[in-house]
Enzyme design. Structure first.
Site, mmCIF file in Angstrom:
data_model
loop_
_atom_site.group_PDB
_atom_site.id
_atom_site.type_symbol
_atom_site.label_atom_id
_atom_site.label_comp_id
_atom_site.label_asym_id
_atom_site.label_seq_id
_atom_site.Cartn_x
_atom_site.Cartn_y
_atom_site.Cartn_z
ATOM 1 C CB SER A 110 39.352 3.871 67.816
ATOM 2 O OG SER A 110 38.939 4.111 66.503
ATOM 3 C CG ASP A 160 31.151 5.197 66.991
ATOM 4 O OD1 ASP A 160 31.559 5.916 66.057
ATOM 5 O OD2 ASP A 160 31.905 4.449 67.630
ATOM 6 C CG HIS A 191 34.772 6.817 67.295
ATOM 7 N ND1 HIS A 191 34.401 5.506 67.095
ATOM 8 C CD2 HIS A 191 36.135 6.844 67.181
ATOM 9 C CE1 HIS A 191 35.477 4.773 66.867
ATOM 10 N NE2 HIS A 191 36.546 5.562 66.924
#
Length: 209
Positions: A110, A160, A191
């Site tokens: 991320s 996501d 995610h």
């Protein structure tokens, strides 16, 4: 825990692989720290040296590697400056921990994946392997660097909600155009990571072809 000259709190664990060895730079997501990813790194690439810095930016008390203006909108000047700081830290760590000459990879999740992408674009001399878990496009450079030395694995989740549609493909195309060897992995996930992601990373890191 130690404090480097460039100012990153970090963890380092030496490797046990024969020369030239492998080193993994581990880059946590928002709210993580230097202790989050070393267990994962050790499981995915056993015997590798592990270097895990803590992001130096705080957002509502949560560590990040660079500032953002809002959800999904990056402060690009800050992102670039922080990526260069991270590159300086890695240069320092190579000398401090004597892993100069090992095959160097970065694994980021991320926010960590986004700073990892920026690091590769701004310091094309630094990395041999790059694992990007749930990344976005950090920025589009005016001219692409020569990334022919770089292997990239990009892992996206088809469900996501954080990464806009088309963002992963744009990132893959950008790295491919720069000459990197890109593998794009898609799983039916959000995610968060799922077992298929771990298997893809393990296979990717286990090969240097």
């Amino acid at each position: 825990m130690s404090e480097a000259e460039p100012g990153f709190i970090h963890r380092y664990a030496p490797g046990s692989l024969p020369p030239p060895g492998r080193t993994l730079l581990l880059l946590h997501g928002t709210g993580g720290n230097e202790d989050d990813l070393p267990p994962l790194g050790a499981a995915l690439l056993p015997g590798a040296a592990l270097l895990s810095p803590r992001g130096r930016v705080l957002e509502s008390g949560m560590p990040r590697f660079f500032r953002r203006l809002s959800e999904g909108v990056f402060d690009v000047p800050d992102l670039k400056a922080r990526a260069l700081e991270l590159g300086d830290f890695v240069d320092w760590a190579k000398q401090r921990y004597q892993f100069e000459g090992t095959r160097l990879g970065a694994l980021g999740f991320s926010n960590g994946a986004n700073i990892g992408s920026a690091l590769a674009l701004l310091r094309p001399d630094l990395l041999d392997d790059l694992v990007l878990l749930r990344p976005m496009v950090p920025f589009v450079p005016d001219s692409l660097p020569d990334l022919r030395r770089l292997r990239v694995l990009i892992a996206r989740g088809s469900k996501d909600p954080t990464v806009p549609p088309g963002e992963t493909e744009q990132l893959a195309e950008m790295f491919t155009e720069a000459g990197a060897r890109v593998t794009l992995q898609q799983t039916a996930a959000g995610h968060g990571l799922v077992p298929e992601d771990y298997e893809a990373v393990r296979n990717f890191l286990g090969s240097t072809a």
